[in-house]
Design an enzyme around this catalytic site. Structure first.
Site, mmCIF file in Angstrom:
data_model
loop_
_atom_site.group_PDB
_atom_site.id
_atom_site.type_symbol
_atom_site.label_atom_id
_atom_site.label_comp_id
_atom_site.label_asym_id
_atom_site.label_seq_id
_atom_site.Cartn_x
_atom_site.Cartn_y
_atom_site.Cartn_z
ATOM 1 N N ASN A 108 1.233 -10.682 9.773
ATOM 2 C CA ASN A 108 0.767 -11.728 9.292
ATOM 3 C C ASN A 108 1.434 -12.958 10.002
ATOM 4 O O ASN A 108 3.178 -13.359 9.845
ATOM 5 C CB ASN A 108 1.142 -12.152 7.897
ATOM 6 C CG ASN A 108 -0.532 -10.947 7.444
ATOM 7 O OD1 ASN A 108 -1.391 -10.257 8.974
ATOM 8 N ND2 ASN A 108 -0.215 -10.692 6.311
ATOM 9 N N ASP A 113 -2.549 -6.465 5.170
ATOM 10 C CA ASP A 113 -3.552 -5.437 4.791
ATOM 11 C C ASP A 113 -3.912 -3.702 4.658
ATOM 12 O O ASP A 113 -3.954 -3.349 4.493
ATOM 13 C CB ASP A 113 -5.094 -6.001 4.117
ATOM 14 C CG ASP A 113 -5.030 -7.456 3.652
ATOM 15 O OD1 ASP A 113 -4.818 -7.037 2.959
ATOM 16 O OD2 ASP A 113 -5.533 -8.861 4.240
ATOM 17 N N LYS A 117 6.951 4.482 22.881
ATOM 18 C CA LYS A 117 6.932 3.298 23.593
ATOM 19 C C LYS A 117 5.304 4.183 24.358
ATOM 20 O O LYS A 117 4.900 5.009 25.005
ATOM 21 C CB LYS A 117 7.449 2.421 24.107
ATOM 22 C CG LYS A 117 6.090 1.630 25.294
ATOM 23 C CD LYS A 117 7.565 0.517 25.706
ATOM 24 C CE LYS A 117 6.016 -0.302 26.172
ATOM 25 N NZ LYS A 117 6.920 -1.048 27.342
ATOM 26 N N PRO A 119 -0.462 -0.497 0.349
ATOM 27 C CA PRO A 119 -1.095 -0.813 -1.228
ATOM 28 C C PRO A 119 -0.535 -1.916 -1.676
ATOM 29 O O PRO A 119 -0.309 -3.463 -0.865
ATOM 30 C CB PRO A 119 0.622 0.044 -1.641
ATOM 31 C CG PRO A 119 1.331 -0.010 -0.896
ATOM 32 C CD PRO A 119 1.106 -0.009 0.508
ATOM 33 N N ILE A 169 1.113 -5.134 -3.656
ATOM 34 C CA ILE A 169 2.069 -4.792 -4.397
ATOM 35 C C ILE A 169 1.875 -5.939 -5.213
ATOM 36 O O ILE A 169 2.275 -5.372 -6.645
ATOM 37 C CB ILE A 169 3.586 -5.238 -3.236
ATOM 38 C CG1 ILE A 169 3.787 -4.785 -2.357
ATOM 39 C CG2 ILE A 169 4.606 -5.685 -4.326
ATOM 40 C CD1 ILE A 169 4.546 -5.025 -1.481
ATOM 41 N N LYS A 213 -6.905 -10.254 -9.313
ATOM 42 C CA LYS A 213 -5.365 -9.497 -9.310
ATOM 43 C C LYS A 213 -4.515 -9.085 -10.764
ATOM 44 O O LYS A 213 -3.393 -8.391 -11.205
ATOM 45 C CB LYS A 213 -4.582 -10.235 -8.436
ATOM 46 C CG LYS A 213 -4.535 -10.654 -7.228
ATOM 47 C CD LYS A 213 -3.924 -9.708 -6.315
ATOM 48 C CE LYS A 213 -4.549 -9.914 -4.699
ATOM 49 N NZ LYS A 213 -3.816 -9.161 -3.265
#
Ligand code: C5P
Length: 412
Positions: free
Chosen positions: A213, A282, A292, A310, A312, A350
């Site tokens: 990300n 995600d 490779k 998961p 967290i 959450k």
């Protein structure tokens, strides 16, 4: 506000090659909003000129106890009474010995002795050759100096001007600035154990590729710095980022979301505050190839399957300790629009008491940000500012919530 803003620092230079770092330190102190009065020993003037130090501090330098510029002719009294702190950087082995003995035959040691000891703290940043640093006389003197109430900063390790390598270099200017900020910051989180995740995670596709990300880690690192300055013990679980570890912070480097969860799991048992700023991927590839994956020229692309990582934050927020109130959880939401609605929804999903929203594309990689705090009481904006400033404000907001008082400007 930065803890150094408005503070008046008497910066004393004793003799040492590290005087060159004090020029940069003066710049950083002034930039942080402090006023700096430079006082130099005769030896310091062999290494850097008062002209340079005057230009950078914007004030004439003092070097003699006989300086007649003060109407009462007592620079040692005037200078020491005005100071919020006296910082000796560099502090030579000789000057440490002079402080320990309470010598007063030149201006800098004289004003240290003359300072109101209950009100004006003394900090020293030692600088010397590694043998001098290790010598029993120096060890003894430093122990005595600390016992007399001075704050003795650490030293760096590495190449020394004399050509030797070891302990005894003066800390870098930015490190001394950080130590001073820690010294002055209100201890809003004293006794707290703060666990922070920061940066992205990296999910391997094969040994040379992966998905990740956008996240520089700067916001999380700034919060770690602010929490440390506020007196907390801080553990920072960092994904792959290129940032120096904040002073006094314990850092655990991880790569994938699963690594991050494992590290957090171990630490969350001790923590009293958990702040999840990490941009956790995600999904991860269902399997990571051992070697490779080769492009074979056929134009065929590899078929990648993903599994969900998961969560967290949600995992920690559902733990017994979090639900009983022993662990206060703070989540982040990086959105691209409709921040309030998304942040409120994320807070509920959450199961955390405080959710901090920000517009991701407006802050990725940058040194500033704007935050939207959402809790059971309503929401509050922390307007655009440096990430360091927002880190301090967020720490104050968390401390206020733990202390049971909610900001009067919180909007419903
Ligand atoms: O669901 P989303 O990724 O937008 O949630 C963001 C918040 O949840 C952040 O605090 C982030 O650190 C945390 N998070 C997490 N584990 C994940 C995904 C997000 O801790 N797998």
């Amino acid at each position: 506000m930065n803890a150094l803003a408005g503070k008046h620092i008497v910066l004393g230079l004793s003799g040492g090659v590290a005087c060159y770092k004090s020029a940069e330190l003066t710049r950083l102190l002034v930039k942080a909003g402090a006023s700096v009065q430079v006082v130099m020993t005769e030896a310091a003037e062999q290494f850097i000129t008062p002209v340079t130090m005057q230009a950078l501090s914007g004030r004439p330098v003092y070097a003699s106890q006989w300086d007649a510029r003060a109407a009462n002719n007592m620079p040692h009294i005037n200078l020491s009474r005005e100071a919020d702190a006296i910082l000796i950087a560099p502090c030579s082995a000789d000057f440490i010995a002079r402080l320990v003995q309470g010598r007063a035959d030149e201006l800098l040691s004289l004003l240290c002795l003359a300072r109101p000891i209950e009100r004006v703290p003394l900090l020293v940043a030692p600088a010397m050759n590694r043998e001098m640093w290790a010598h029993p006389a120096t060890r003894r003197n430093l122990a005595q100096l600390a016992q007399d109430g001075a704050t003795v900063l650490g030293v760096g390790n590495g190449d020394q001007a004399c050509g030797e390598t070891g302990d005894g270099r003066m800390l870098e200017a930015a490190e001394i600035l950080e130590e001073l900020e820690i010294f002055f910051a209100p201890k809003l989180l004293a006794g707290e154990q703060v666990l922070i995740t920061a940066g992205p995670t990296f999910e391997a596709i094969d040994p040379v590729r992966g998905i990740t990300n956008l996240s520089s880690g700067k916001m999380g690192f700034a919060i770690a710095r602010a929490a440390r300055a506020a007196g907390a013990e801080v553990t920072l679980v960092a994904g792959p980022v290129h940032l120096p570890t904040p002073r006094g912070v314990r850092r655990i480097d991880v790569r994938s979301a699963q690594n991050m969860l494992q590290a957090v799991d171990g630490q969350a048992r001790e923590a009293s505050i958990f702040i999840a700023t990490a941009a956790v991927a995600d999904w991860r590839p269902a399997s990571s190839a051992e070697h490779k994956i080769k492009k074979d020229g056929s134009g065929q692309t590899p078929q990648l399957a993903f599994v969900e990582n998961p969560d967290i934050l949600a995992t920690v927020a559902q733990s017994e300790r979090a639900r009983s109130g022993a662990l206060y959880c703070v989540g982040f939401a990086a959105e691209s629009e409709n921040l309030l609605a998304h942040a409120q929804a994320k807070r509920a999903r959450k199961g955390v008491p405080l959710l901090v929203g920000n517009i991701g594309p407006a802050t990725f990689g940058q040194d500033d940000n704007a935050l939207l705090l959402v809790d059971a009481e309503g929401h509050r904006e922390l307007p655009r500012a440096s990430k360091d400033e927002l880190g301090r404000q967020l720490v104050a907001e968390i401390a206020r919530r733990l202390g049971g008082t909610v900001s009067p400007t919180f909007a419903r």
